[in-house]
Design a protein around this motif. Structure first.
Motif, PDB file in Angstrom:
ATOM      1  N   VAL A 128      -8.326  13.566  -2.403  1.00 18.25           N
ATOM      2  CA  VAL A 128      -9.132  12.876  -3.416  1.00 18.25           C
ATOM      3  C   VAL A 128      -8.440  11.593  -3.863  1.00 18.25           C
ATOM      4  CG1 VAL A 128     -10.075  13.048  -5.746  1.00 18.25           C
ATOM      5  CG2 VAL A 128     -10.258  14.986  -4.191  1.00 18.25           C
ATOM      6  N   ASN A 129      -7.151  11.652  -4.125  1.00 17.62           N
ATOM      7  CA  ASN A 129      -6.415  10.455  -4.537  1.00 17.62           C
ATOM      8  C   ASN A 129      -6.463   9.390  -3.444  1.00 17.62           C
ATOM      9  OD1 ASN A 129      -4.244   9.369  -6.590  1.00 17.62           O
ATOM     10  ND2 ASN A 129      -3.425   8.995  -4.548  1.00 17.62           N
ATOM     11  N   TRP A 130      -6.329   9.801  -2.178  1.00 15.64           N
ATOM     12  CA  TRP A 130      -6.375   8.847  -1.065  1.00 15.64           C
ATOM     13  C   TRP A 130      -7.735   8.158  -0.987  1.00 15.64           C
ATOM     14  CZ3 TRP A 130      -9.330   8.680   3.428  1.00 15.64           C
ATOM     15  CH2 TRP A 130      -8.912   7.775   4.407  1.00 15.64           C
ATOM     16  N   VAL A 131      -8.809   8.915  -1.163  1.00 21.11           N
ATOM     17  CA  VAL A 131     -10.153   8.331  -1.111  1.00 21.11           C
ATOM     18  C   VAL A 131     -10.334   7.294  -2.203  1.00 21.11           C
ATOM     19  CG1 VAL A 131     -12.600   8.823  -1.455  1.00 21.11           C
ATOM     20  CG2 VAL A 131     -11.234  10.304   0.017  1.00 21.11           C
ATOM     21  N   PHE A 132      -9.887   7.601  -3.413  1.00 22.30           N
ATOM     22  CA  PHE A 132     -10.057   6.653  -4.514  1.00 22.30           C
ATOM     23  C   PHE A 132      -9.205   5.409  -4.327  1.00 22.30           C
ATOM     24  CE2 PHE A 132     -11.921  10.179  -7.018  1.00 22.30           C
ATOM     25  CZ  PHE A 132     -13.010   9.499  -7.541  1.00 22.30           C
ATOM     26  N   VAL A 133      -7.993   5.554  -3.836  1.00 22.98           N
ATOM     27  CA  VAL A 133      -7.135   4.391  -3.616  1.00 22.98           C
ATOM     28  C   VAL A 133      -7.748   3.464  -2.573  1.00 22.98           C
ATOM     29  CG1 VAL A 133      -4.893   3.650  -2.727  1.00 22.98           C
ATOM     30  CG2 VAL A 133      -5.020   5.546  -4.347  1.00 22.98           C
TER      31      VAL A 133
END
Length: 609
Positions: free
Chosen positions: A370-375
């Protein structure tokens, strides 16, 4: 040619577009709040004040949580992710102005939310409870007397909250003073330290911790049930089939009644007790079947307007899309669960200071989807804003689903039932306060577990190359391998000059640093959230949906008892009357609390069961 004005204008345009996107989101949130309130409240016992307060409260709460992506977008806009430096227009003065504006908006919204939850909503609740139809018709209940009574109970509630706040704030702080002399100056310094931010952090930390407890039970349950409910939304029996089955059973019932009546026709003596009991049972069954037949007819669009019939057919046509949407949301729920579990384990194992600082994590050590997608999405505004808005609405909807499934309870006792079109005004206000606390917990979960890196620094990066000119920013355009993502554990002075943390992450970190007990409770409660989700998720997948005809019959009977509250609401109203010492009379003198029955085909009147 001096390009400074053009650069400043570009920065102003970028920040203005972010605030415009936020304004559009708030406008959409208002319509979401209106639809939510009118969908869930009962149409037979509405209060204009309760409806207005609920809509305003939900709009304000969602506007507060939607400020997080604005916070992230604004701090990300000050830096160039490709060069690892601050943009030319992002001077220290401009950055301080952006952060100050964000703080003002945050404090204003949180203050307004607190005003709604601690003053306005309790007043609306007591205002509704003080209404008496008989006294109003007799002219003994006026607007001023009703206002005075509601205000009296609201003030008593506020005093109770203040007492609990002071006890929770001063007692732990005094205990940490290790026996030193305590005087009025000590408490004055405690309140005025950091311009009162310590007191504010305690208040929000306490409310957030209460919200975490609700978040674990209701959002954890709803996050598992919402996708499964969409997948299993296709009815076990269609409305035409239910209508046909009900008609057949109704015909059989009436045939049995005719047989009993013909068997006893012409008899001088009264009907036997056996036949009387059987006839009474058939009459009650007939009334139930008539109500069920009416519901089936309404579900198929009979007797409704052309628009409603078209809407009924449209829902049936797009029912397969609900199945596809449910599967996609189910995958999203699983991804969110995995991401939260990864971050929670990472924090527990690699936190720089463990429970002393609420398990703050220096940097992510394991790939977190999830963090990777948002970044990655944050590089193209407003994709990340749309994704964050969708994530917040998904968690918000999951909370509503959880509240509707579990109900408003005290321990194992259900006080109110939350159901579409059948929610009492008191339950609507209580659910609104619960959603306010849950939204605080959602803020914590998004910032600390779902997207910790994105929520703290957005897309900001810094360059590790040394600058040739003293005081100038380093240039990594030809050294992309020296560009690093910002992280709170880095001690590089260049990172501190470039990386600006978001206001929300700073404030949440301040809460857990000032009050480590809140940080520890909030962090370990996330494992309870993951456990609740897993248990409900597995149970909902294994359990097959069944046609609950009893529930259909109860809904039909509730529709006929217009103006009567649910049994839980009547019990709660009786408690309120015991507190105030006044009976709440209704028009018609029906003080016994009995409902009105429905008439069968033979003119027999049934009592409320």
């Amino acid at each position: 040619m001096d390009i400074t004005p053009l650069v400043a204008s570009a920065g102003l345009l970028q920040t203005s577009l972010i605030w415009v996107a936020y304004a559009v989101a708030v406008a959409l949130v208002f319509f979401v709040a209106v639809i939510t309130v009118f969908t869930w409240q009962t149409p037979y016992d509405r209060s204009k004040l309760v409806t207005t307060v609920a809509i305003i409260s939900l709009t304000s709460l969602l506007a507060t949580v939607f400020l997080l992506p604005v916070d992230i977008a604004l701090v990300s806009s000050t830096a160039s992710a490709s060069r690892g430096t601050k943009k030319d227009w992002a001077t220290p003065g401009r950055i301080d102005g952006i952060l100050k504006t964000l703080k003002i908006v945050y404090y204003s919204l949180y203050s307004f939310d607190a005003l709604l939850c601690l003053v306005v909503i309790p007043f609306a609740y007591f205002w509704y409870e003080e209404h008496d139809e008989v006294l109003e018709e007799e002219g003994r209940e006026t607007w001023s007397t009703r206002f005075a009574q509601a205000l009296k109970y609201t003030i008593a509630f506020i005093v109770l909250v203040i007492i609990l706040f002071l006890v929770g704030f001063f007692v732990p702080a005094a205990a940490q003073d290790h026996g030193r002399h305590l005087d009025l100056d000590y408490f004055r310094r405690l309140l005025t330290n950091n311009n009162g931010e310590k007191a504010l952090s305690f208040g929000l930390g306490l409310l957030m911790t209460l919200g975490i407890l609700l978040y674990v039970l209701y959002t954890g349950t709803g996050l598992a049930l919402l996708p499964v409910s969409l997948i299993k939304s296709a009815p076990a029996i269609s409305a035409p089939q239910l209508s046909a089955i009900t008609a057949s059973e109704l015909e059989r019932n009436r045939e049995l009644q005719r047989q009993i009546e013909m068997r006893n026709a012409g008899r001088i003596v009264a009907m036997s007790q056996k036949d009387r009991r059987e006839l009474d049972l058939l009459l009650r069954e007939e009334r139930t079947l008539v109500r069920r037949q009416r519901l089936a007819a309404e579900a198929s669009g009979e007797g409704q307007s052309t628009i409603m019939r078209i809407w009924t057919r449209t829902q049936a046509v797009f029912r397969p899309l609900k199945l596809v949407g449910g599967i996609l949301l189910l995958l999203l729920s699983v991804i969110l669960w995995i991401s939260m579990l990864i971050t929670a384990i990472d924090k527990a194992a690699n936190s720089v200071c463990k429970s002393r600082c609420g398990y703050i994590l220096g940097h992510i050590n394991v790939f977190q989807p999830v963090n990777w997608v948002f970044v990655k999405a944050a590089k193209v505004f407003p994709i990340d804003y749309i994704l964050m808005a969708f994530l917040i609405l998904f968690l918000f909807s999951s909370s509503i689903t959880g509240i509707a499934s579990v109900g408003i309870r005290f321990l194992w006792v259900k006080i109110f039932q939350i159901k579409k079109g059948r929610t009492a005004p008191q339950a609507l206000l209580i659910a609104t306060v619960m959603q306010a606390l849950i939204i605080l917990a959602i803020n914590y979960a998004v910032v600390n577990l779902l997207a910790p890196q994105y929520a703290m620094y957005g897309t900001q990066t810094f360059c590790q190359a040394l600058s040739l000119d003293p005081g100038a920013q380093p240039d990594c355009r030809n050294h992309r391998d020296m560009i690093r993502p910002c992280s709170e554990s880095l001690t590089d002075p260049l990172a501190k000059d470039v990386c600006t943390p978001t206001v929300m992450s700073t404030f949440l970190n301040r809460i857990v640093l000032n009050w480590p007990v809140f940080g520890a409770i909030d962090f370990w409660a996330q494992f309870a959230f993951l456990t609740v989700f897993l248990l409900v998720f597995v149970t909902s997948l294994i359990r097959t949906p069944r046609l609950n005809l009893t529930e259909i019959d109860e809904e039909a009977q509730a529709d006929e008892e217009e103006g009567l509250l649910a049994s839980t609401s009547r019990r709660f109203g009786a408690t309120w009357q015991d507190i105030t010492g006044r009976a709440k009379r209704t028009v018609g003198g029906n003080a016994s609390g009995q409902g009105y029955g429905t008439s069968g085909t033979n003119g027999t009147t049934s009592s409320r069961q």
